[in-house]
Design a protein around this motif. Structure first.
Motif: not given
Length: 215
Positions: A169-195
């Motif tokens: 209801t109150h989702g902004t759509g920025l949580g996982t997006y920000s997490a990706r930016l922060f992770t990449e800024a730290l030199g890391g990579q992020i991925a979703l596993d829905s297997s």
């Protein structure tokens, strides 16, 4: 100054063994809200630099396991009414108080990236569920955040994009997006596993000693 005072008093209250259980959740919510405001202030300029690929994170030693323990306690308290458990493991076993996992970077970036993902996992979990945060030190530093509940098929390919949300209801759509930016800024990579059917797992990989992130 005023925000620092709010955070300090909230932390002092949470450290008080005489604090009534009925107030623990409220104090934790105040602390989380304070940290969120602090993050917004600190990151308002940095986020734009991250989007442009211009942000250079500091390379300071950060005990990521300690950060994980802190946010696990914070978010478990936030979701206490739903009786969620947030379990932290290191290299396949329960993390002991003496354990550490030190990585180079910025503490606030680690807390913000992991906090957004853990909060998402907690919100998606059923009542009495468990959010698992598994840290691995070898062969390369890796963090897996797993919870019951599937990401809708329609947004899986865009899970880390800006303004993508579903069912909140109150989702902004920025949580996982920000997490990706922060992770990449730290030199890391992020991925979703829905297997795994009925589960969601987000994987963060960081550079090992030689400085390259494994594919």
């Amino acid at each position: 100054g005023p925000l620092t005072a709010i955070l300090c008093y909230a932390e002092l209250a949470l450290d008080d063994p005489l604090l009534p259980p009925s107030l623990t959740e409220s104090m934790s919510s105040i602390k989380l809200a304070g940290h969120k405001v602090l993050e917004l202030i600190d990151m308002s300029v940095n986020l734009l630099q991250m989007e442009r690929g211009l942000y250079e994170a500091k390379r300071e030693p950060v005990d990521v396991l300690g950060v994980t323990r802190e946010l696990a306690g914070d978010y478990a308290a936030k979701h206490a009414r739903r009786q969620l458990t947030i379990a932290v493991t290191l290299d396949g076993r329960s993390a002991s108080p003496e354990d550490t996992l030190v990585l180079p970077g910025e503490r606030l970036l680690f807390y913000s990236a992991l906090g957004n993902l853990v909060n998402n996992a907690a919100e998606a979990s059923p009542e009495n569920g468990t959010v698992h945060i598994a840290l691995e030190s070898r062969p390369a530093p890796t963090i897996r955040i797993r919870n019951l509940g599937e990401v809708p098929q329609a947004i899986r390919d865009r899970f880390f994009e800006k303004d993508v949300t579903s069912g909140k209801t109150h989702g902004t759509g920025l949580g996982t997006y920000s997490a990706r930016l922060f992770t990449e800024a730290l030199g890391g990579q992020i991925a979703l596993d829905s297997s795994r059917s009925g589960e969601t797992c987000v994987i963060l990989r960081f550079p090992p000693a030689e400085g390259r992130v494994p594919a």
